[in-house]
Write an enzyme that holds these catalytic residues in place. Structure first.
Site, PDB file in Angstrom:
ATOM      1  N   GLY A   2      -8.104   6.375   0.032  1.00 12.26           N
ATOM      2  CA  GLY A   2      -8.131   6.372   1.524  1.00 12.26           C
ATOM      3  C   GLY A   2      -6.629   5.490   2.479  1.00 12.26           C
ATOM      4  N   ARG A  38     -13.317 -10.783   5.169  1.00 13.74           N
ATOM      5  CA  ARG A  38     -13.106 -10.259   4.323  1.00 13.74           C
ATOM      6  C   ARG A  38     -14.166  -9.919   3.564  1.00 13.74           C
ATOM      7  NH1 ARG A  38      -7.743 -12.201   4.607  1.00 13.74           N
ATOM      8  NH2 ARG A  38      -6.485 -10.606   5.108  1.00 13.74           N
ATOM      9  N   ILE A  47      -6.862  -4.430  -5.256  1.00 14.08           N
ATOM     10  CA  ILE A  47      -6.544  -4.801  -3.998  1.00 14.08           C
ATOM     11  C   ILE A  47      -7.524  -4.672  -3.033  1.00 14.08           C
ATOM     12  CG2 ILE A  47      -5.483  -3.811  -1.495  1.00 14.08           C
ATOM     13  CD1 ILE A  47      -2.989  -1.964  -3.470  1.00 14.08           C
ATOM     14  N   ASN A  67     -11.070  -5.513  -0.795  1.00 16.85           N
ATOM     15  CA  ASN A  67     -11.298  -7.152  -0.606  1.00 16.85           C
ATOM     16  C   ASN A  67     -12.774  -6.990  -0.650  1.00 16.85           C
ATOM     17  OD1 ASN A  67      -9.231  -8.519   0.264  1.00 16.85           O
ATOM     18  ND2 ASN A  67      -8.543  -6.770   1.618  1.00 16.85           N
ATOM     19  N   HIS A  69      -7.042 -15.124  -0.703  1.00 18.73           N
ATOM     20  CA  HIS A  69      -6.802 -14.514   0.163  1.00 18.73           C
ATOM     21  C   HIS A  69      -7.782 -14.703   1.297  1.00 18.73           C
ATOM     22  CE1 HIS A  69      -4.880 -10.856   2.045  1.00 18.73           C
ATOM     23  NE2 HIS A  69      -5.875 -10.276   1.154  1.00 18.73           N
TER      24      HIS A  69
END
Ligand code: APR
Length: 316
Positions: A12, A89, A119, A121, A176
Site C-alpha cells: 500500500g 491505533r 510497521i 499498527n 507507540h
C-alpha cells in the site's frame, strides 16, 4: 559480498515508498508482496522503469505469492489497515491481528532466517503477535515506532528553536501510543540541552510550557497527519524510519536506534515488546542500551508500558 534481499509485505502507501527507498539506496533486491492482484506488480514496474533516471540497478519484483520472499535477509511488514480520522491505533487491533497472523505464517514458512521489522499498527501488539507466530528469536522480530516518534519530536524542537533538524537529537521511549515517553532531559542541539536553550529564549516557566506543548504534539503527531489526510495515515515518514533500521541491519552498521524490542528486565519491564534504544546490526537487536531514568521519566514509562500490556493482553 552476496546481494541482499529485502521483502516488503503490504504494497500500500508505506509499502510503495519502502520499495522506492530500497531502490534509491540500492540496499538490495526487493520483493513487494500484496494480496491485491496487480498492485505490487504495477508499483514495482513503475519503480523499475526509472532505474535509468535515478541510476539504481537492483531487481524489483511485485508478487502475490509468498514463495517469492524466499532467501530474504530483511522483511518489512506493513500489511494491515491504516487509521481513519478519529480512530486510535488500538482500534485496528481486531482486523490487523487477522492479517498479521497470515503474514507471519508466510514469513515463517518462506523466510525463516530473515529479520522482521513490523510497521503495522497497533505496533506493539502486532510485533508481539508476529514473534509469537513465527517463533523467531526475539532479536529477529522488532518494530518501527521510535525512530519516527523521535524524528517528530526532533522536528518540532528544530522548528521551535530555529535551528537545523540535522543538529537536533531527541528520543522517545515506550509504546507507540498516546502515552509514549519523549525524553526531554536528553534532547539536545549538538549536545547542548534543549531545555537550556528554551530557558534562554523564554525564561524558566514559559520554557516548560513550550516543551510540554512539543511533547503533546509528538504524542499526537500521527493523528495530526491522519486528520489532515482523511484517507489514511502517515506513509513517507514510517517508510524512511524503517529503512534506517533495515539499512543498519543489512550493512551491520550497529546504529543505536529507538526500536520496539522484547524486554527481559530492562527498564523494569519483563515479557513485553516496548520501545527502547537498541544496537541494530546483522543479527538484528544486538544489544539493548540501558540507562537511568529519573522518577518522572520512569513513571511515564510505567504508564506507557501499562497501556501496551492492556492491549497485548487483550489479544490472549
Ligand atoms: N496480506 C498482505 N497484505 C495485505 C493483507 C494480507 N493479508 N491484507 C491487506 N493487505 C495490504 C492491503 O492490500 C494494502 O495494500 O496491506 C496494504 C496496506 O496498505 P495501506 O492501506 O495503504 O496502509 P499503509 O498506509 O501502508 O499502512 C499500513 O502501517 O503504519 C501502519 O497504521 C498503519 O496498520 C497500517 C499499516
Amino acid at each position: 559480498m552476496a546481494r541482499k534481499k529485502i521483502s516488503l509485505i503490504g504494497g500500500g502507501q508505506i509499502g510503495g515508498v519502502l520499495a522506492q527507498l530500497c531502490a534509491l539506496r540500492e540496499l538490495g533486491d526487493v520483493v513487494l508482496f500484496d494480496i491485491v492482484e496487480g498492485l505490487p506488480q504495477g508499483k514495482m514496474l513503475d519503480i523499475a522503469e526509472v532505474g535509468p533516471v535515478d541510476r539504481y540497478d537492483v531487481d524489483l519484483k511485485g508478487t502475490n505469492s509468498y514463495e517469492d520472499i524466499k532467501g530474504s535477509d530483511v522483511v518489512i511488514v506493513t500489511a494491515g489497515l491504516p487509521r481513519k480520522p478519529g480512530m486510535s491505533r488500538d482500534d485496528l487491533i481486531e482486523v490487523n491481528s487477522k492479517i498479521m497472523t497470515s503474514v507471519a505464517e508466510g514469513i515463517k514458512t518462506y523466510a525463516p532466517n530473515s529479520i522482521v521489522i513490523v510497521i503495522s499498527n497497533p505496533l506493539d501488539a502486532m510485533v508481539t503477535l508476529c514473534q509469537k507466530i513465527t517463533g523467531f528469536p526475539y532479536s529477529r522480530v522488532i518494530g518501527q515506532a521510535g525512530v519516527l516518534d523521535s524524528a517528530r519530536f526532533a522536528t518540532f524542537i528544530a522548528w521551535e528553536l530555529g535551528v537545523s533538524v540535522k543538529d537536533v537529537t531527541a528520543m522517545t521511549l515506550g509504546g507507540h501510543g498516546d502515552d509514549m515517553v519523549p525524553l526531554v532531559r536528553y534532547a539536545s542541539v549538538n549536545g547542548i540541552p534543549v531545555m537550556e536553550l528554551l530557558e534562554q529564549k523564554y525564561g524558566a516557566e514559559k520554557a516548560k510550557e513550550v516543551m510540554e506543548a512539543m511533547v503533546k504534539r509528538t504524542r499526537g503527531a500521527g493523528g495530526e497527519v491522519v486528520a489532515l489526510l482523511k484517507t489514511g495515515s502517515a506513509f513517507y515518514s514510517p517508510a524512511s524510519s524503517a529503512i534506517s533500521m533495515a539499512e543498519s541491519i543489512l550493512k551491520d552498521q550497529k546504529r543505536v536506534l529507538p526500536t520496539c524490542c522484547y524486554l527481559q528486565g530492562e527498564f523494569g519491564v519483563s515479557g513485553y515488546y516496548v520501545g527502547v534504544p537498541a544496537v541494530l546490526g546483522e543479527k538484528g537487536v544486538e544489544k539493548i542500551i540501558q540507562f537511568k531514568l529519573d522518577a518522572e521519566e520512569q513513571a511515564m514509562m510505567d504508564k506507557s508500558v501499562a497501556a501496551v500490556k492492556g492491549l497485548v493482553d487483550s489479544m490472549k
